[in-house]
Design an enzyme around this catalytic site. Structure first.
Site, PDB file in Angstrom:
ATOM      1  N   GLU A 241       2.048 -17.115   3.194  1.00  0.00           N
ATOM      2  CA  GLU A 241       2.839 -16.773   4.380  1.00  0.00           C
ATOM      3  C   GLU A 241       2.380 -15.397   4.879  1.00  0.00           C
ATOM      4  OE1 GLU A 241       7.583 -15.642   5.018  1.00  0.00           O
ATOM      5  OE2 GLU A 241       6.784 -16.039   3.037  1.00  0.00           O
ATOM      6  N   TRP A 242       2.251 -15.255   6.190  1.00  0.00           N
ATOM      7  CA  TRP A 242       1.882 -13.965   6.774  1.00  0.00           C
ATOM      8  C   TRP A 242       3.123 -13.081   6.874  1.00  0.00           C
ATOM      9  CZ3 TRP A 242      -1.895 -10.737   7.780  1.00  0.00           C
ATOM     10  CH2 TRP A 242      -1.682  -9.702   8.702  1.00  0.00           C
TER      11      TRP A 242
ATOM     12  N   ASP B 143       2.198  -4.586 -11.315  1.00  0.00           N
ATOM     13  CA  ASP B 143       1.218  -3.662 -10.713  1.00  0.00           C
ATOM     14  C   ASP B 143       1.852  -3.014  -9.484  1.00  0.00           C
ATOM     15  OD1 ASP B 143      -1.135  -2.328 -10.268  1.00  0.00           O
ATOM     16  OD2 ASP B 143      -2.233  -4.040  -9.471  1.00  0.00           O
TER      17      ASP B 143
HETATM   18  P1  ADP Z   1      -6.502  -7.565  -3.280  1.00  0.00           P
HETATM   19  O1  ADP Z   1      -6.179  -8.741  -4.135  1.00  0.00           O
HETATM   20  O2  ADP Z   1      -7.928  -7.549  -2.843  1.00  0.00           O
HETATM   21  O3  ADP Z   1      -6.088  -6.242  -3.903  1.00  0.00           O
HETATM   22  P2  ADP Z   1      -4.137  -7.524  -1.598  1.00  0.00           P
HETATM   23  O4  ADP Z   1      -3.304  -8.644  -2.097  1.00  0.00           O
HETATM   24  O5  ADP Z   1      -3.746  -6.154  -2.029  1.00  0.00           O
HETATM   25  O6  ADP Z   1      -5.685  -7.765  -1.915  1.00  0.00           O
HETATM   26  O7  ADP Z   1      -4.116  -7.636  -0.014  1.00  0.00           O
HETATM   27  C1  ADP Z   1      -4.966  -6.876   0.817  1.00  0.00           C
HETATM   28  C2  ADP Z   1      -4.193  -6.326   2.005  1.00  0.00           C
HETATM   29  O8  ADP Z   1      -3.569  -7.378   2.698  1.00  0.00           O
HETATM   30  C3  ADP Z   1      -3.088  -5.368   1.590  1.00  0.00           C
HETATM   31  O9  ADP Z   1      -3.303  -4.167   2.262  1.00  0.00           O
HETATM   32  C4  ADP Z   1      -1.804  -5.974   2.045  1.00  0.00           C
HETATM   33  O10 ADP Z   1      -1.032  -5.054   2.747  1.00  0.00           O
HETATM   34  C5  ADP Z   1      -2.211  -7.112   2.967  1.00  0.00           C
HETATM   35  N1  ADP Z   1      -1.426  -8.319   2.628  1.00  0.00           N
HETATM   36  C6  ADP Z   1      -1.343  -8.911   1.423  1.00  0.00           C
HETATM   37  N2  ADP Z   1      -0.595 -10.019   1.465  1.00  0.00           N
HETATM   38  C7  ADP Z   1      -0.183 -10.153   2.754  1.00  0.00           C
HETATM   39  C8  ADP Z   1       0.626 -11.100   3.446  1.00  0.00           C
HETATM   40  N3  ADP Z   1       1.153 -12.156   2.816  1.00  0.00           N
HETATM   41  N4  ADP Z   1       0.852 -10.903   4.772  1.00  0.00           N
HETATM   42  C9  ADP Z   1       0.308  -9.841   5.412  1.00  0.00           C
HETATM   43  N5  ADP Z   1      -0.478  -8.922   4.816  1.00  0.00           N
HETATM   44  C10 ADP Z   1      -0.717  -9.050   3.500  1.00  0.00           C
END
Ligand code: ADP
Length: 327
Positions: free
Chosen positions: A103-104, A234
């Site tokens: 989900e976004w 984390d």
């Molecule tokens: P990684 O696994 O590479 O560490 P992250 O899960 O931290 O990646 O996600 C990368 C970026 O995407 C983060 O800065 C976060 O804010 C954004 N993000 C993660 N999940 C969502 C989501 N469901 N909707 C919008 N942005 C997201």
């Protein structure tokens, strides 16, 4: 929830998108999202008007996403705090990647009571009775050697176990989650020992001796918690997003069942959340005074992991903690 993970596994990104949004939904636009450490992240705009979030990695690393989706499902299962819905995971052979579709979460300004609400919700999550969390029936889970028969307890009886359904990852390093009855044993065997082994080549004989002493005397520094909690695992500020409801959404977990103090410690490793967060947290889940004495030991795991992931710059912080606890 039976076979939920299996049902969420797809052979292509398009298949996952079609299942979630219908066969008319096509990916019209892909925008990179920055901020992650490990994976490629994008926002997908669909022909139906929806937006979705996707992370991709190599096909060989599909395990990252299976374990992350299990963590997200477990956290979401507590019903206490914002966690993005898992829409699918899988390997897209044609495009040559593994993926996690979520989900976004639209970012928005924080509500007036953002930190208080976040504190309350995280404390509620930590106090969720574990039997309420449903276990996904994955093939990997069913085949694991030391699979507990009822990891999160049965018939409303809280389980005192620590660990998780499966091993997962902390950053891109493996994180062991072998179920154990003692938190101190779990923290030693599944958290510190694997990271210390990985970091051996950074440690001189003096630091190695101190590490051994610390491991042998861990029960004099830590305590067995009164209850076990489902943890994000984390929880630093980069893994928290303010959604358009003005509240905190927690992302990118390395979830397991452990001592809630480790999540709180992580919130204070790189700076700290504001005091309003901790005051609100305490209203629901009291924080023992001894936490401050234990906090650096809980930082040690993450600092060792940073040493192993990012190199020598973190050796000084690891050594400082060892020198503090072991003279
Ligand atoms: P990684 O696994 O590479 O560490 P992250 O899960 O931290 O990646 O996600 C990368 C970026 O995407 C983060 O800065 C976060 O804010 C954004 N993000 C993660 N999940 C969502 C989501 N469901 N909707 C919008 N942005 C997201």
């Amino acid at each position: 929830m039976i076979n939920e993970i299996f049902q969420l596994q797809y052979h292509s990104l398009n298949e996952a998108v079609h299942t979630a949004f219908g066969n008319d939904a096509e990916i019209c636009k892909t925008d990179p999202v920055h901020g992650g450490d490990i994976n490629n992240a994008c926002r997908l705009s669909l022909s139906t008007g929806e937006k979705v979030f996707v992370k991709t990695n190599t096909i060989n690393n599909s395990k990252f996403f299976i374990t992350e989706s299990q963590g997200l499902l477990a956290l979401k299962g507590t019903g206490t705090i914002g966690v993005p819905k898992v829409l699918g995971t899988g390997i897209d052979e044609q495009r040559g990647f593994s993926f996690l579709l979520l989900e976004w979460i639209e970012s928005a300004p924080r509500s007036k009571n953002y930190w208080e609400t976040f504190g309350h919700e995280l404390a509620d999550m930590h106090r969720t009775p574990l039997p309420r969390i449903k276990e996904p029936q994955t093939a990997a889970y069913n085949q694991r050697e030391q699979r507990p028969s009822s990891f999160f307890g049965t018939r409303g009886q809280p389980s005192s176990r620590y660990g998780f359904w499966e091993d997962n990852f902390i950053g891109s390093n493996p994180q062991k989650n072998l179920p154990m009855a003692s938190w101190i044993d779990f923290y030693r065997e599944c958290r510190l020992v694997p990271q210390i082994k990985m970091a051996e080549h950074y440690l001189d004989s003096r630091l190695r001796k101190k590490m051994t002493y610390l491991l042998d005397h861990l029960d004099s520094y830590l305590r067995e918690p009164e209850f076990s909690s489902l943890l994000h695992g984390d929880l630093w500020s980069g893994n928290v997003l303010c959604g358009n409801n003005g509240k905190a959404w927690i992302l990118d977990p390395a979830a397991y069942v452990g001592d809630f103090e480790t999540d709180l410690a992580m919130t204070q490793l790189f700076g700290s959340f504001p005091s309003a967060f901790y005051s609100a947290y305490r209203e629901i889940n009291p924080i023992d005074k001894g936490f401050e004495e234990r906090r650096d030991l809980y930082h040690l795991y993450h600092l060792l992991n940073h040493l192993n992931l990012f190199g020598r710059t973190y050796l000084g912080s690891v050594a400082a903690i060892l020198n503090r606890y072991v003279s």
